[in-house]
Design a protein around this motif. Structure first.
Motif: not given
Length: 331
Positions: A10-13, A27-37
């Motif tokens: 969910a980040g830019f790059i 097939r793509v699996l994406g992970v993100d912690d969605f922090n509030d930076y």
């Protein structure tokens, strides 16, 4: 069907990489912690587009949780990893050091451990940074991967260098094929609001003043996101032999001054910026300049997007998402 894991999706790059991989049938699996930076709305919008338009599976996972990453990779038949999740920002590291220890060091170690226990792993590509070169005023020569990197001048840079060293160790001990990419000032649509091009555009359209650090003489090797994705995907497809570890620069090989950069933003926005000229900030470097001959030799990587074209594309995207007052437009 095997899976490519993209951390920081969910980040830019990460967003742009996941979109490209999906478009070519992976097939793509994406992970993100969605922090509030920075604004979470932007991360959520990127993730929504990945899910809706590219059918990428996005999970809320903190890479610094080793069991979560290891279990996910085992269950989802992951054979390649693009590790982009990190705590970004040089200046932020001055006041929030432990965010870097967790995301960039513990997080990197978690990914390495998960890869160690994935026997079919074909390649781990991970994000490093040009900041590892430290402060090197322009000497008329681009930065080479063989240059000394013993004196990082920010904790962010130190955390990225630590990741490189951990990767080298794991490659040696466990034969994990890895490529570390030292990114040079990436910009473009869907970019990070904490980056200068984003905030300068927002302030130009609002008529607000901007701080120009280093008296406008700082130089950066601005690299457009589409060129960066070309390089990442090209590298992913060419893992090192026999579990080796290599480090490659990925940049534009054309440093531009901050003064030029500001003028280009003003032209793209059609508005002048109100400038406050200041000295360099702690942790900043005078110049970045990527020698890209190594990645070019491996993949044929050749940046194609000029700063003028890239900034114009960014400003067009910005105006499609935000009003001139900086508010998110209604869907």
């Amino acid at each position: 069907m095997s899976t490519i894991l993209v951390t920081g999706a969910a980040g830019f790059i990460g967003f742009h990489v996941a979109m490209r991989l999906s478009a070519r049938g992976e097939r793509v699996l994406g992970v993100d912690d969605f922090n509030d930076y920075y604004e979470q709305e932007l991360k959520i919008a990127r993730a929504g587009r990945l899910s809706r338009d590219a059918h990428v599976d996005i999970r809320r996972v903190d890479v610094a949780n080793p069991s979560a990453i290891r279990d996910l990779m085992a269950v989802e038949d992951v054979d390649r990893v693009i590790h982009l999740a990190a705590q970004a920002g040089v200046r932020y590291s001055l006041d929030h050091p432990f965010a870097y220890e967790r995301s960039n060091m513990a997080g990197h170690l978690s990914v390495l451990e998960a890869c160690r226990h994935t026997p079919k792993l074909n390649h781990l590509v991970y994000a490093s940074s040009s900041s590892v070169y430290g402060d090197r005023p322009s000497s008329g020569q681009a930065f080479k991967e063989t240059d000394p990197v013993d004196h990082p001048i920010s904790l962010y840079a130190a955390s990225k260098r630590a990741g490189e060293l951990m990767s080298d160790t794991y490659s040696h001990l466990f034969n994990i094929p890895q490529t570390g990419l030292r990114f040079f000032t990436v910009y473009g649509p869907w970019g990070r609001p904490d980056m200068a091009y984003f905030s300068f555009t927002r302030k130009a359209l609002r008529g607000e003043p901007v701080a120009i650090f280093g008296e406008g003489r700082l130089q950066r090797d601005f690299t457009y996101i589409d060129d960066i994705v070309d390089g990442i995907v090209g590298v992913l497809d060419r893992p090192p032999l026999n579990g080796g570890h290599r480090i490659l620069n990925i940049g534009n090989n054309q440093p531009r001054s901050l003064s030029d950069f500001v003028s280009i933003i003003e032209a793209a926005c059609g508005r002048p910026l109100k400038k406050s000229i200041l000295q360099m900030q702690p942790g900043d470097v005078s110049c970045t300049w990527a020698d890209v001959s190594a990645i070019n030799g491996l993949t044929g990587y050749t940046p194609k997007t000029s700063l003028e074209v890239g900034i114009s594309e960014f400003v067009s995207w910005f105006r499609s998402r935000y009003t001139d007052d900086g508010e998110v437009r209604a869907n």
